[in-house]
Design a protein around this motif. Structure first.
Motif, short mmCIF file in Angstrom:
data_model
loop_
_atom_site.label_atom_id
_atom_site.label_comp_id
_atom_site.label_asym_id
_atom_site.label_seq_id
_atom_site.Cartn_x
_atom_site.Cartn_y
_atom_site.Cartn_z
N ILE A 176 0.79 -1.34 0.15
CA ILE A 176 -0.06 -0.21 0.10
C ILE A 176 0.78 1.37 0.15
O ILE A 176 1.70 1.47 1.09
CB ILE A 176 -0.99 -0.06 1.04
N LEU A 177 0.80 2.04 -1.12
CA LEU A 177 1.45 3.15 -1.26
C LEU A 177 0.47 4.26 -0.49
O LEU A 177 -0.62 4.55 -1.00
CB LEU A 177 1.77 3.56 -2.46
N THR A 178 0.92 5.02 0.70
CA THR A 178 0.26 6.00 1.38
C THR A 178 0.83 7.00 2.03
O THR A 178 1.92 6.68 2.60
CB THR A 178 -0.52 4.86 2.28
N TYR A 179 0.07 8.08 2.15
CA TYR A 179 0.96 9.18 2.73
C TYR A 179 0.61 9.02 4.41
O TYR A 179 1.30 9.82 5.03
CB TYR A 179 -0.04 10.42 2.54
N PHE A 180 -0.10 7.94 4.63
CA PHE A 180 -0.33 7.54 6.15
C PHE A 180 0.75 6.79 6.58
O PHE A 180 0.47 6.36 7.92
CB PHE A 180 -1.75 6.87 6.21
N ALA A 181 1.78 6.38 6.00
CA ALA A 181 2.75 5.23 6.19
C ALA A 181 3.33 5.77 7.36
O ALA A 181 3.32 4.69 8.50
CB ALA A 181 3.73 5.33 5.19
N VAL A 182 3.92 6.66 7.72
CA VAL A 182 4.67 7.08 9.10
C VAL A 182 3.50 6.96 10.21
O VAL A 182 3.73 6.40 11.20
CB VAL A 182 5.16 8.22 9.09
N GLU A 183 2.50 7.52 9.85
CA GLU A 183 1.37 7.83 11.07
C GLU A 183 1.02 6.17 11.52
O GLU A 183 0.94 5.65 12.44
CB GLU A 183 0.16 8.40 10.84
N ALA A 184 0.59 5.36 10.57
CA ALA A 184 0.02 4.35 10.44
C ALA A 184 1.20 3.17 11.38
O ALA A 184 0.86 2.40 11.80
CB ALA A 184 -0.30 3.57 9.16
N ALA A 185 2.48 3.26 10.81
CA ALA A 185 3.36 2.63 11.42
C ALA A 185 3.58 2.82 12.88
O ALA A 185 3.79 1.91 13.62
CB ALA A 185 4.89 2.95 10.52
N LYS A 186 3.32 3.94 13.23
CA LYS A 186 3.58 4.39 14.74
C LYS A 186 2.50 3.61 15.59
O LYS A 186 2.65 2.96 16.72
CB LYS A 186 3.55 5.80 14.88
N VAL A 187 1.09 3.59 15.11
CA VAL A 187 0.00 2.85 15.38
C VAL A 187 0.24 1.55 15.69
O VAL A 187 0.22 0.76 16.44
CB VAL A 187 -1.27 3.14 14.77
N LEU A 188 0.85 0.74 14.57
CA LEU A 188 1.11 -0.63 14.33
C LEU A 188 2.15 -0.97 15.50
O LEU A 188 2.01 -2.08 16.01
CB LEU A 188 1.50 -1.13 13.07
N ASN A 189 3.08 -0.16 15.40
CA ASN A 189 4.28 -0.45 16.54
C ASN A 189 3.99 -0.53 17.69
O ASN A 189 4.09 -1.23 18.74
CB ASN A 189 5.55 0.43 16.11
N ASP A 190 2.81 0.78 18.21
CA ASP A 190 2.58 0.50 19.50
C ASP A 190 1.22 -0.47 20.03
O ASP A 190 1.61 -1.03 21.22
CB ASP A 190 1.47 1.71 19.74
N ARG A 191 0.88 -1.06 18.90
CA ARG A 191 0.04 -2.39 19.36
C ARG A 191 0.91 -3.59 19.41
O ARG A 191 0.50 -4.28 20.23
CB ARG A 191 -0.92 -2.79 17.89
#
Length: 325
Positions: free
Chosen positions: A310-325
């Motif tokens: 998925i190419l996405t401008y949310f990549a950094v934000e989403a990565a932070k959420v996924l890493n926190d999980r």
């Protein structure tokens, strides 16, 4: 009152149970971050319609790429904004072009980060179209050599993958041939195979300064009403040597993502484009949506439809959420 033996709610009773039986697992390694490179030093031009994103000079570009890499995002895709444009888009395939230098800058500091380059002429032509213009027509065959030379220059600069987005017929073959002849057969091609003529690209055109000066791109990008044509486009690109095929945009075309994944045994990418990003950001800013939750639901839907990447401008934000999980 009698109930069936199967009660779906039994497996929804706790967060732990829901995670255990979750069918679709969105992961950081599914994400690719788009970046916009510009000339200069210490340049960080905010993109008004894409909050949190900027046109970046190489020093800032490397810093943002490093942040993404440290969060586990495996790849970035580069777009360039040159200082000079001309009818033939010569800066697209110049040895010292902005994307070529951006590739070298990132790979010198972050050799393990996969660097993908968008291959197109629209950011470099003064008319804003993705190929060579003759009169009011975009000439497909005259464009192929320039597009292939752009891909070759990116690969020579050190790009790990090239991604033609122009939608000219036959460009995958042309790129594959020039790469192979240059002994760069190891460089994969991620083809924008089903790229629709979409109104969702509006913020991107501001970011990349690539709006066409006349007409639109409907003579080479796909009609939003067509689905079977997407399968033909993908089939052609696969036969021509594409290693990954992409659908763009993502959300309005999840049916296309699904059909392509079912039909072809090849990695499928989907581009969660600027308009999709901007709508969520704007609604969240108004307080109309829970931004982080809608972001994750959106990305999960794209993955569930069949996208491997998925190419996405949310990549950094989403990565932070996924890493926190």
């Amino acid at each position: 009152m009698l109930f069936p033996d199967y009660r779906p709610r039994r497996l929804r009773q706790s967060a732990s149970l829901r995670r255990m039986v979750r069918e679709t697992q969105l992961q950081v390694q599914d994400l690719i971050l788009p970046l916009f490179a510009v000339e200069g030093k210490d340049v960080k031009n905010a993109i008004a319609s894409m909050p949190g994103h900027f046109q970046l000079s190489l020093d800032h570009l490397v810093a943002v790429a490093r942040e993404a890499h440290e969060l586990g995002v495996p790849a970035v895709i580069l777009f360039g904004i040159p200082t000079k444009k001309d009818p033939m888009g010569t800066q697209a395939y110049a040895k010292d072009g902005i994307v070529q230098r951006a590739v070298r800058a990132i790979k010198s500091k972050l050799p393990e980060l996969t660097v993908i380059t968008d291959v197109c002429l629209c950011e470099y032509t003064d008319h804003g179209h993705c190929g060579v213009v003759k009169g009011q027509t975009i000439d497909n065959d005259l464009s192929l050599d320039l597009i292939a030379q752009t891909a070759l220059s990116h690969a020579k600069a050190g790009a790990d993958m090239v991604a033609p987005s122009d939608m000219m017929d036959g460009r995958v073959t042309e790129i594959r041939n020039v790469l192979d002849e240059a002994e760069l057969s190891h460089v994969p091609i991620m083809s924008y195979a089903a790229k629709y003529c979409s109104a969702y690209y509006g913020p991107f055109r501001q970011a990349a300064e690539s709006a066409p000066r006349f007409g639109d791109r409907s003579t080479y990008q796909m009609d939003p009403a067509n689905a079977r044509e997407a399968l033909r486009e993908v089939s052609m690109d696969v036969e021509e040597g594409a290693d990954i095929v992409m659908v763009k945009p993502a959300l309005p075309y999840l049916d296309i993502v699904y059909r392509i994944k079912e039909e072809f045994d090849l990695p499928v990418a989907a581009y969660n484009v600027s308009g999709e990003y901007a709508m969520i950001k704007a609604a969240a800013e108004k307080g109309w949506l829970d931004g982080p939750r809608v972001m994750m639901e959106t990305l999960t839907a794209i993955k569930r439809a069949g996208a491997d990447l998925i190419l996405t401008y949310f990549a950094v934000e989403a990565a932070k959420v996924l890493n926190d999980r």
